[in-house]
Design a protein around this motif. Structure first.
Motif, short mmCIF file in Angstrom:
data_model
loop_
_atom_site.label_atom_id
_atom_site.label_comp_id
_atom_site.label_asym_id
_atom_site.label_seq_id
_atom_site.Cartn_x
_atom_site.Cartn_y
_atom_site.Cartn_z
N VAL A 373 39.29 42.09 42.04
CA VAL A 373 40.71 42.06 42.43
C VAL A 373 41.01 43.25 43.34
CG1 VAL A 373 43.06 42.32 41.55
CG2 VAL A 373 41.45 40.80 40.39
N LEU A 463 48.04 39.15 35.79
CA LEU A 463 48.36 38.99 37.21
C LEU A 463 49.40 37.91 37.47
CD1 LEU A 463 44.70 39.25 38.61
CD2 LEU A 463 46.54 40.92 39.00
N ALA A 476 45.62 45.80 39.73
CA ALA A 476 45.33 45.87 41.16
C ALA A 476 45.16 47.30 41.64
CB ALA A 476 46.45 45.19 41.95
#
Length: 654
Positions: A373, A463, A476
């Protein structure tokens, strides 16, 4: 007596041989003079002789020839007698040899008797010894006489052999002389016949015809020489051209072999490169990151970045939220369900101790999910160290010991106490969510795959839950204060057991445990005591999907290069075969050309020899024409010369 007989016979044979030799020599001298005189029959003679005188002269010459034949017969008779004498001498020599062999046998017997007598003497009395000694002496005398006899017989055999050899030589010479005498007579007769034909005018027309024929043959022979010479030149040129083709073909073969060798080397190099690329891919695939990666659109990345930088006081804050919510709805559907791994399914997790054994692998798995990610966001990669793993596991175990319920929120006090115990000022971030609700019992009956799936589902929940995005910015790594910081990860598992048979108002089965996963993050600025916190990153051999794609592309390129090299090698081999076939054909053509060259040279030599023969034939035919065209006086002189030569030969023969 035998010796005298052999000697006398040998003497007689030698005498007879001498007579034969003398006779044959005389006959030879007569015919030789006749031949010599015949060669001058073409000389010019001025006196003219009548036909009757010519006939008388020819008759005399014929009588002389007949007389020479008689004497030749006598020489042959003498030669036959000499041969008979030689045969008798050989018989006498054989008899002498038999006598010698018998004498030798008698001598051997006598020597044996002498030895026996000596043996008796060695074992007898004085009288007997004297008698035996006398016997030995007598025997020795006899042996001496026999030895003399044997020696004499051997001498006779040697002399007889010499006589035989001498007699045979005489016989051979006599035969040779007789043959020469016969030939001399034949030559003389031919000369007389020829002279008679010339006088009679019989050969005139024939001589003219023979001359014309000989001249025609000579002309044809010369033509044949010219043609053969041209053919020889052409054959030589063809051989030279064929040799050039062989040389060129050999050069082509050498070049083809070099090209094939180079092509083979290219194949070897390409094959090795392909093998290396294949191994690199195989190794990478063996360490490939898990297939369950989270993929996000650029719209989601942009919206989450905007959110991480915004403040609720911003005028467009609600618009940022609305945009983020809108794009988030699409992300969940784009990331399909979890794909199980058969190897992980085979690993049973039936207790907390089983789970602890695989905490390192589960940390690495979570690290892969998070870093994938962060790759898409371009933020700092998380690291896993022994220190971060320990912090994460201790927090999870503490929550389990406290029977901490997720709905109660984060236990900040426990988090910081454990962080400080491990040399940290505090725990930087913690993402926690419920992943499973299960009655575990004494045997959990779970697998490693179940726990990896829990981590994957937790990532999607952080997410894309659509309710809040603080967990998303934590994962992130784009929240304020996190960028540019080194960060460590340590996961933990907490097991909550509801005490009243319900969980969040819903009834649960007796013995049910609520399992929460937690991602614990530690930033570099929180590290206070490095002796308590091991920050050394555990290197991961995990290969990303992008790296796999690159390796696959490289392997495909190497395969194409290998196939191209193999095609070039096949072409080179075909060219080599063609060149070799061409060389073989050129060598065959060269061999044929050389053979034709030899044949042409042989034909030229034969044609040149034919010219010489034809030239000699013309000369002989011209001579014959000259003889037949001569005057009668010249012809008569030639006949007289032949008679004189014949008489001279007869005189020598007699």
């Amino acid at each position: 007596m035998k010796k005298s007989r052999v000697t006398l016979m040998s003497t007689a044979l030698i005498a007879a041989g001498a007579t034969a030799i003398g006779t044959a020599t005389t006959a030879q001298a007569d015919t030789t003079n006749l031949t010599t005189n015949d060669t001058i029959t073409g000389q010019t003679q001025t006196a003219k002789t009548s036909q009757a005188e010519l006939d008388a002269n020819i008759k005399d010459a014929q009588a002389a020839v007949n007389d020479a034949k008689d004497k030749t017969g006598q020489a042959q008779t003498a030669a036959d007698a000499a041969k008979k004498t030689a045969t008798q001498s050989e018989s006498q020599a054989s008899t002498a040899q038999t006598t010698t062999t018998k004498a030798q046998t008698d001598l051997s017997t006598a020597k044996t008797d002498e030895a026996k007598a000596q043996q008796v003497a060695d074992s007898a009395t004085d009288d007997a010894i004297n008698q035996a000694q006398d016997a030995v002496t007598n025997q020795q005398n006899q042996n001496q006489q026999l030895t003399q006899t044997v020696d004499t017989a051997k001498t006779d055999v040697d002399k007889a052999g010499d006589s035989v050899n001498s007699a045979q030589t005489v016989v051979n010479q006599a035969n040779t002389d007789a043959t020469q005498a016969n030939q001399t007579v034949a030559n003389a007769q031919a000369q007389v016949d020829h002279a008679q034909d010339v006088v009679d005018g019989k050969d005139s027309a024939t001589a003219q015809q023979n001359l014309a024929t000989a001249q025609q043959d000579l002309s044809q022979a010369q033509t044949n020489v010219n043609q053969a010479n041209d053919a020889t030149k052409q054959a030589s040129q063809a051989a030279s051209d064929a040799q050039t083709k062989v040389t060129n073909a050999q050069t082509s073969v050498d070049q083809a072999n070099q090209a094939q060798s180079a092509a083979q080397q290219n194949v070897n190099t390409a094959t090795q490169a392909q093998a290396a690329a294949q191994k690199a891919l195989d190794d990478a695939q063996a360490n490939q990151e898990n297939a369950n990666q989270i993929h996000m659109s650029q719209d989601y990345i942009d919206a989450l970045n905007a959110y991480s930088q915004a403040s609720p006081n911003d005028s467009n804050y609600q618009q940022i939220l609305d945009t983020l919510l809108a794009v988030t709805k699409n992300e969940w559907s784009q990331n399909g369900g979890y794909v199980s791994n058969s190897s992980d399914q085979a690993i049973k997790i039936n207790s907390k101790s089983d789970l602890d054994k695989y905490m390192a692998e589960l940390n690495a798995y979570a690290q892969q999910l998070i870093n994938n990610v962060r790759n898409q966001f371009g933020t700092e990669q998380v690291q896993v160290s022994n220190g971060s793993k320990q912090v994460g596991q201790q927090i999870g175990d503490a929550y389990t010991s406290e029977n901490h319920e997720n709905s109660a929120g984060h236990d900040i006090a426990t988090n910081n106490t454990i962080a400080k115990d491990n040399g940290l000022s505090q725990l930087s971030d913690q993402d926690m969510t419920t992943v499973m609700s299960k009655v575990l019992g004494n045997s959990w009956n779970m697998t490693l795959d179940d726990f990896k799936k829990a981590l994957y589902e937790a990532m999607k929940s952080y997410l894309f839950n659509g309710n809040e995005w603080d967990h998303a910015t934590s994962i992130a790594g784009n929240r304020l204060g996190a960028k540019g910081k080194n960060v460590w990860l340590g996961i933990g598992w907490s097991f909550y057991t509801p005490s009243d048979g319900t969980y969040q108002g819903a009834p649960v089965a007796n013995g049910t445990q609520i399992i929460d996963s937690m991602f614990n993050f530690m930033y570099d600025y929180t590290i206070q005591d490095t002796s308590k916190f091991d920050s050394t990153p555990i290197e991961s051999n995990t290969v990303s999907a992008d790296e796999i794609k690159q390796l696959e592309s490289d392997l495909a390129t190497k395969k194409t290069a290998t196939n191209t090299a193999k095609t070039a090698l096949a072409t080179a081999k075909t060219n080599t075969t063609k060149a070799q076939n061409a060389l073989t054909a050129a060598k065959t053509a060269l061999a044929t050309a050389k053979q034709q060259q030899v044949s042409a040279q042989t034909a030229l030599t034969n044609a040149q020899a034919a010219v010489k023969t034809a030239t000699a034939a013309v000369a002989a035919a011209q001579k014959a024409v000259d003889e037949t065209s001569a005057s009668d006086t010249t012809k008569q002189q030639a006949l007289n010369d032949a008679k004189a030569a014949l008489k001279a030969a007869q005189a020598v023969q007699s």
